[in-house]
Design a protein around this motif. Structure first.
Motif, PDB file in Angstrom:
ATOM      1  N   MET A  89     -14.624  47.890  28.294  1.00 12.84           N
ATOM      2  CA  MET A  89     -14.731  46.849  27.293  1.00 12.84           C
ATOM      3  C   MET A  89     -14.128  45.559  27.830  1.00 12.84           C
ATOM      4  N   CYS A  90     -14.714  44.456  27.507  1.00 10.44           N
ATOM      5  CA  CYS A  90     -14.173  43.137  27.841  1.00 10.44           C
ATOM      6  C   CYS A  90     -13.933  42.966  29.329  1.00 10.44           C
ATOM      7  N   ARG A  91     -14.905  43.301  30.130  1.00  8.91           N
ATOM      8  CA  ARG A  91     -14.737  43.206  31.575  1.00  8.91           C
ATOM      9  C   ARG A  91     -14.506  41.788  32.053  1.00  8.91           C
ATOM     10  N   SER A  92     -14.875  40.795  31.265  1.00  9.46           N
ATOM     11  CA  SER A  92     -14.700  39.412  31.705  1.00  9.46           C
ATOM     12  C   SER A  92     -13.279  38.897  31.457  1.00  9.46           C
ATOM     13  N   ILE A  93     -12.436  39.685  30.797  1.00  7.78           N
ATOM     14  CA  ILE A  93     -11.051  39.277  30.585  1.00  7.78           C
ATOM     15  C   ILE A  93     -10.261  39.594  31.844  1.00  7.78           C
ATOM     16  N   LYS A  94      -9.587  38.578  32.376  1.00  4.02           N
ATOM     17  CA  LYS A  94      -8.809  38.751  33.595  1.00  4.02           C
ATOM     18  C   LYS A  94      -7.448  39.364  33.284  1.00  4.02           C
ATOM     19  N   THR A  95      -6.905  40.084  34.270  1.00  4.57           N
ATOM     20  CA  THR A  95      -5.524  40.558  34.174  1.00  4.57           C
ATOM     21  C   THR A  95      -4.620  39.339  34.270  1.00  4.57           C
ATOM     22  N   LEU A  96      -3.682  39.210  33.354  1.00  7.88           N
ATOM     23  CA  LEU A  96      -2.860  38.006  33.283  1.00  7.88           C
ATOM     24  C   LEU A  96      -1.420  38.217  33.746  1.00  7.88           C
ATOM     25  N   ARG A  97      -1.185  39.202  34.575  1.00  3.79           N
ATOM     26  CA  ARG A  97       0.176  39.406  35.076  1.00  3.79           C
ATOM     27  C   ARG A  97       0.159  39.387  36.595  1.00  3.79           C
ATOM     28  N   PRO A  98       1.317  39.060  37.176  1.00  2.00           N
ATOM     29  CA  PRO A  98       1.399  39.081  38.640  1.00  2.00           C
ATOM     30  C   PRO A  98       1.165  40.502  39.142  1.00  2.00           C
ATOM     31  N   PRO A  99       0.636  40.685  40.302  1.00  2.00           N
ATOM     32  CA  PRO A  99       0.279  39.669  41.283  1.00  2.00           C
ATOM     33  C   PRO A  99      -1.124  39.107  41.086  1.00  2.00           C
ATOM     34  N   GLU A 100      -1.902  39.657  40.137  1.00  2.00           N
ATOM     35  CA  GLU A 100      -3.271  39.173  39.932  1.00  2.00           C
ATOM     36  C   GLU A 100      -3.302  37.701  39.527  1.00  2.00           C
ATOM     37  N   MET A 101      -2.377  37.300  38.670  1.00  2.00           N
ATOM     38  CA  MET A 101      -2.281  35.911  38.216  1.00  2.00           C
ATOM     39  C   MET A 101      -0.847  35.447  38.446  1.00  2.00           C
ATOM     40  N   PRO A 102      -0.581  34.742  39.533  1.00  2.00           N
ATOM     41  CA  PRO A 102       0.788  34.314  39.796  1.00  2.00           C
ATOM     42  C   PRO A 102       1.327  33.348  38.739  1.00  2.00           C
ATOM     43  N   GLU A 103       0.451  32.573  38.118  1.00  2.00           N
ATOM     44  CA  GLU A 103       0.866  31.650  37.058  1.00  2.00           C
ATOM     45  C   GLU A 103      -0.103  31.789  35.897  1.00  2.00           C
ATOM     46  N   VAL A 104       0.436  32.011  34.704  1.00  3.22           N
ATOM     47  CA  VAL A 104      -0.372  32.176  33.499  1.00  3.22           C
ATOM     48  C   VAL A 104      -0.152  30.965  32.611  1.00  3.22           C
ATOM     49  N   THR A 105      -1.251  30.356  32.156  1.00  6.01           N
ATOM     50  CA  THR A 105      -1.147  29.199  31.272  1.00  6.01           C
ATOM     51  C   THR A 105      -1.582  29.581  29.860  1.00  6.01           C
ATOM     52  N   THR A 106      -1.264  28.720  28.919  1.00  6.77           N
ATOM     53  CA  THR A 106      -1.704  28.950  27.543  1.00  6.77           C
ATOM     54  C   THR A 106      -3.234  28.961  27.459  1.00  6.77           C
ATOM     55  N   ASP A 107      -3.892  28.206  28.329  1.00  5.17           N
ATOM     56  CA  ASP A 107      -5.364  28.231  28.363  1.00  5.17           C
ATOM     57  C   ASP A 107      -5.879  29.603  28.792  1.00  5.17           C
ATOM     58  N   ASP A 108      -5.198  30.223  29.780  1.00  6.08           N
ATOM     59  CA  ASP A 108      -5.588  31.565  30.219  1.00  6.08           C
ATOM     60  C   ASP A 108      -5.465  32.560  29.075  1.00  6.08           C
ATOM     61  N   VAL A 109      -4.361  32.480  28.345  1.00  7.62           N
ATOM     62  CA  VAL A 109      -4.110  33.387  27.221  1.00  7.62           C
ATOM     63  C   VAL A 109      -5.152  33.156  26.124  1.00  7.62           C
ATOM     64  N   HIS A 110      -5.436  31.906  25.807  1.00  8.81           N
ATOM     65  CA  HIS A 110      -6.429  31.601  24.769  1.00  8.81           C
ATOM     66  C   HIS A 110      -7.816  32.100  25.182  1.00  8.81           C
ATOM     67  N   ALA A 111      -8.188  31.906  26.432  1.00  2.40           N
ATOM     68  CA  ALA A 111      -9.507  32.358  26.905  1.00  2.40           C
ATOM     69  C   ALA A 111      -9.638  33.875  26.793  1.00  2.40           C
ATOM     70  N   ALA A 112      -8.581  34.595  27.147  1.00  2.91           N
ATOM     71  CA  ALA A 112      -8.611  36.054  27.036  1.00  2.91           C
ATOM     72  C   ALA A 112      -8.715  36.476  25.568  1.00  2.91           C
ATOM     73  N   ALA A 113      -7.964  35.825  24.692  1.00  3.25           N
ATOM     74  CA  ALA A 113      -8.011  36.141  23.264  1.00  3.25           C
ATOM     75  C   ALA A 113      -9.397  35.852  22.692  1.00  3.25           C
ATOM     76  N   LEU A 114      -9.974  34.749  23.084  1.00 10.25           N
ATOM     77  CA  LEU A 114     -11.314  34.378  22.616  1.00 10.25           C
ATOM     78  C   LEU A 114     -12.346  35.419  23.059  1.00 10.25           C
ATOM     79  N   GLN A 115     -12.281  35.845  24.316  1.00  9.38           N
ATOM     80  CA  GLN A 115     -13.221  36.858  24.812  1.00  9.38           C
ATOM     81  C   GLN A 115     -13.064  38.168  24.036  1.00  9.38           C
ATOM     82  N   TYR A 116     -11.810  38.543  23.773  1.00  8.18           N
ATOM     83  CA  TYR A 116     -11.560  39.777  23.029  1.00  8.18           C
ATOM     84  C   TYR A 116     -12.159  39.694  21.623  1.00  8.18           C
ATOM     85  N   VAL A 117     -11.895  38.612  20.921  1.00  5.13           N
ATOM     86  CA  VAL A 117     -12.392  38.470  19.547  1.00  5.13           C
ATOM     87  C   VAL A 117     -13.920  38.397  19.536  1.00  5.13           C
ATOM     88  N   ARG A 118     -14.504  37.723  20.511  1.00  6.65           N
ATOM     89  CA  ARG A 118     -15.968  37.689  20.602  1.00  6.65           C
ATOM     90  C   ARG A 118     -16.533  39.089  20.770  1.00  6.65           C
TER      91      ARG A 118
END
Length: 83
Positions: free
Chosen positions: A1-30
């Motif tokens: 499910m939700c394969r387009s949501i990226k992993t948001l923790r290191p080491p996959e994402m060294p820096e996480v922004t509020t935009d990253d979090v919002h994009a993941a939340a939006l994909q999940y709700v969609r």
């Protein structure tokens, strides 16, 4: 499910922004709602759900301790100078 949501923790994402979090939340709700863009009469519920999922995601990420890197910090998006 939700394969387009990226992993948001290191080491996959060294820096996480509020935009990253919002994009993941939006994909999940969609995915869960089945709506890419809800009808006007569903927009408020859709937006509330995105905000709630984003808040839960931030809370999760900020509560994680990643061995060797410390805690995850969700930062505001970095602005790039126009030029």
């Amino acid at each position: 499910m939700c394969r387009s949501i990226k992993t948001l923790r290191p080491p996959e994402m060294p820096e996480v922004t509020t935009d990253d979090v919002h994009a993941a939340a939006l994909q999940y709700v969609r995915k869960v709602s089945g709506f890419r863009a809800p009808a006007a009469h569903n927009q408020e519920a859709f937006d509330r759900a995105v905000a709630a999922v984003a808040a839960a995601t931030r809370e999760l990420l900020e509560g994680l301790e990643i061995r060797g890197t410390g805690r995850v910090e969700v930062r505001p998006p970095s602005s790039t100078p126009a030029g």
